[in-house]
Design a protein around this motif. Sequence first.
Motif, short mmCIF file in Angstrom:
data_model
loop_
_atom_site.label_atom_id
_atom_site.label_comp_id
_atom_site.label_asym_id
_atom_site.label_seq_id
_atom_site.Cartn_x
_atom_site.Cartn_y
_atom_site.Cartn_z
N LYS A 191 -14.54 -11.72 10.64
CA LYS A 191 -15.94 -11.95 9.84
C LYS A 191 -16.00 -13.39 9.56
CE LYS A 191 -19.53 -11.15 7.14
NZ LYS A 191 -20.88 -10.87 8.08
N SER A 192 -14.86 -14.15 9.31
CA SER A 192 -14.91 -15.34 8.86
C SER A 192 -15.24 -16.45 10.06
CB SER A 192 -13.50 -16.01 8.17
OG SER A 192 -12.64 -15.98 9.14
N LEU A 193 -15.03 -15.92 11.22
CA LEU A 193 -15.60 -16.68 12.44
C LEU A 193 -16.55 -16.07 13.09
CD1 LEU A 193 -12.03 -16.88 14.22
CD2 LEU A 193 -12.99 -18.59 12.59
N SER A 194 -17.43 -15.35 12.44
CA SER A 194 -18.76 -14.59 12.82
C SER A 194 -18.33 -13.73 14.14
CB SER A 194 -19.73 -15.89 12.94
OG SER A 194 -20.03 -16.34 11.65
N LEU A 195 -17.30 -13.42 14.30
CA LEU A 195 -17.00 -12.70 15.54
C LEU A 195 -16.66 -11.06 15.35
CD1 LEU A 195 -14.31 -15.10 17.14
CD2 LEU A 195 -16.54 -14.54 17.92
N ASP A 196 -17.16 -10.58 13.86
CA ASP A 196 -16.88 -9.09 13.59
C ASP A 196 -17.49 -8.33 14.61
OD1 ASP A 196 -18.65 -10.75 11.76
OD2 ASP A 196 -19.18 -8.57 11.09
N HIS A 197 -18.76 -8.61 15.14
CA HIS A 197 -19.19 -7.83 16.21
C HIS A 197 -18.39 -7.66 17.52
CE1 HIS A 197 -20.38 -11.93 17.32
NE2 HIS A 197 -21.10 -11.34 18.30
N LEU A 198 -17.43 -8.48 17.72
CA LEU A 198 -16.75 -8.61 18.96
C LEU A 198 -15.27 -7.91 18.77
CD1 LEU A 198 -18.06 -11.84 20.38
CD2 LEU A 198 -18.66 -9.45 21.07
N VAL A 199 -14.47 -8.44 17.73
CA VAL A 199 -13.31 -8.23 17.52
C VAL A 199 -12.97 -7.74 16.24
CG1 VAL A 199 -12.53 -9.83 19.49
CG2 VAL A 199 -12.65 -10.52 17.35
N GLY A 200 -11.74 -7.47 15.89
CA GLY A 200 -11.08 -7.12 14.53
C GLY A 200 -11.04 -5.76 14.16
N ASN A 201 -11.54 -4.89 14.64
CA ASN A 201 -11.14 -3.26 14.64
C ASN A 201 -11.46 -2.71 15.80
OD1 ASN A 201 -14.14 -3.07 14.73
ND2 ASN A 201 -14.06 -2.13 12.63
N PHE A 202 -11.39 -1.36 15.72
CA PHE A 202 -11.51 -0.71 17.03
C PHE A 202 -12.66 0.13 17.33
CE2 PHE A 202 -6.83 -0.65 16.60
CZ PHE A 202 -6.52 -1.54 17.35
N GLU A 203 -13.79 -0.32 16.98
CA GLU A 203 -15.16 0.32 16.81
C GLU A 203 -15.58 0.04 18.26
OE1 GLU A 203 -19.67 -1.00 15.79
OE2 GLU A 203 -18.20 -1.84 14.70
N VAL A 204 -16.20 1.49 18.65
CA VAL A 204 -16.31 1.47 20.16
C VAL A 204 -17.34 0.51 20.81
CG1 VAL A 204 -17.74 3.07 21.78
CG2 VAL A 204 -16.06 4.10 19.99
N GLY A 205 -16.90 -0.13 21.82
CA GLY A 205 -17.86 -1.17 22.37
C GLY A 205 -17.17 -2.74 21.96
N LYS A 206 -16.32 -2.86 21.27
CA LYS A 206 -15.58 -4.05 21.09
C LYS A 206 -14.53 -4.43 22.10
CE LYS A 206 -16.53 -4.67 15.93
NZ LYS A 206 -15.99 -4.80 14.40
N GLU A 207 -14.07 -5.68 21.99
CA GLU A 207 -13.25 -6.02 22.89
C GLU A 207 -11.85 -5.57 22.55
OE1 GLU A 207 -15.76 -10.14 23.66
OE2 GLU A 207 -13.98 -10.52 22.42
N ALA A 208 -11.12 -5.41 23.51
CA ALA A 208 -9.77 -4.67 23.34
C ALA A 208 -8.53 -5.65 23.30
CB ALA A 208 -9.30 -3.78 24.47
N ASP A 209 -8.75 -6.44 22.18
CA ASP A 209 -7.49 -7.15 21.59
C ASP A 209 -6.54 -6.49 20.40
OD1 ASP A 209 -8.64 -9.19 23.46
OD2 ASP A 209 -9.25 -10.43 21.77
N PHE A 210 -5.46 -6.00 21.02
CA PHE A 210 -4.69 -5.46 19.96
C PHE A 210 -2.96 -5.81 20.10
CE2 PHE A 210 -5.33 -2.44 23.68
CZ PHE A 210 -4.21 -2.10 23.80
N VAL A 211 -2.34 -5.35 18.97
CA VAL A 211 -0.94 -5.50 19.11
C VAL A 211 -0.38 -4.17 18.76
CG1 VAL A 211 -1.18 -6.25 16.50
CG2 VAL A 211 0.89 -7.00 18.14
N VAL A 212 0.93 -4.09 19.46
CA VAL A 212 1.57 -2.90 19.01
C VAL A 212 3.03 -3.19 18.13
CG1 VAL A 212 2.82 -1.12 20.15
CG2 VAL A 212 1.01 -1.79 21.37
N VAL A 213 2.95 -2.84 16.98
CA VAL A 213 3.74 -3.18 16.00
C VAL A 213 4.97 -2.45 16.09
CG1 VAL A 213 4.26 -3.71 13.67
CG2 VAL A 213 2.11 -4.59 14.89
#
Length: 438
Positions: free
Chosen positions: A368-390
Amino acid sequence: MGQLESIKAIRASIMDVKCVVDRPEDIEKNMRYIDDGLMLIIDGKIEWVGKWEEGKDKVPPGVRIRSYPGKIVMPGFIDTHVHYPQSEMVGAYGEQLLEWLDNYVFPTEARYSDKDYSKEMSKFFVNQLLRNGTTTALVFGTVHPESVDSLFEVAEGYHMRLIAGKVMMDRNAPDYLVDTPESSYEQTKALIEKWHGRGRLMYAITPRFAPTSSPEQLALAGKLKEEYPDTYVHTHLCENKNEIQWVKELYPDRASYLDVYHHYGLTGCKSVFAHSIHLEDSEWDCLYKTDSAVAFCPTSNLYLGSGLFKLQEAWKRKVKVGVGTDIGAGTTFNILQTLNEAYKVMQLQNYKLSAFEAFYHATLGGAKSLSLDHLVGNFEVGKEADFVVVDPCATALQQLRFDNSKDLADELFVLITLGDDRSIYRTYVDGRLVYTRN
């Protein structure tokens, strides 16, 4: 076979925050945690997320299921302020901000006029991000265009969503490291034309900070923002009290440090101001009214003795906040360790930073701070698949503490306080596996 290769199925525990919130107490209410979850990815986008039992029949025949038992899949971490050319001088001893710049930073950054050297260090930097689970970053280069070209070339190879820019700096710095208002304008313009919007790359207009830019240079930075309104602005603000006094001496006609940037058209929804520790009321008001964001850089602020960021005030004022490692005043690339320091900074101000809030700032809040919350930041359907396995049990101590955890909040808090790069088991960018822990 080609179609199947574009589909990925991930089975693990899955955690994210479902939506942007306005109050910290709303974060836990919007947490999603699926103990045995499934995430389907098609062409680098989230296609489906839910319980394994409800989704297993959605996996097409022939698609390998990547199973990570005992691990947690969460959105890739977002670093909202970091200097890639300072990777090699992390841990420089004994100075506060202005002296540290003169004695350590400027001599180091001089090396980045060499394209080959910049490329070598860009590779190191990006690999460190991925090793630490960071999939998006807002990055300072140096005054040299070569530094930005090199970084973008490396990031492009990973399909990363990266924002970066050439430093604009025409005064109060060594002669070997300054540009001019005109050269910074022309070089930045050329870099924007070349890189902004190319794949997942974006450009940030990057005056280092007000003391190292003349009014003429800041005016041209504002002109660039007018000409390319979709670009970012990335700079420093109110980090150090001596710095603030210096700005007042250099810009006596401006009402405050932030007013310098605002006067030249450099505030806005894609403007990110690192540190923002010692803000006046009028500056908080300006940040809110212009929808500007700040980067909370706890390890750096402690290391340079700069002060304690007022996170509670940011919530109260409804100012967007992301987390920054601020390499190289910051001492780690790892967002988990950075959140550990953030917790301590807030403890000193009688505020209990919960694990849920900490992860929010590092993922969806950072987006949100980077105005990218429509693209990344959670797993909402349609968003870009950037994720980490912890891996929450990467060490013997983590395993012991995990076994004695009472609930999810406790488990996540242990991950923050004891986690580091060993906790990052896999990193995926744009649906592609880009880092594997040995």
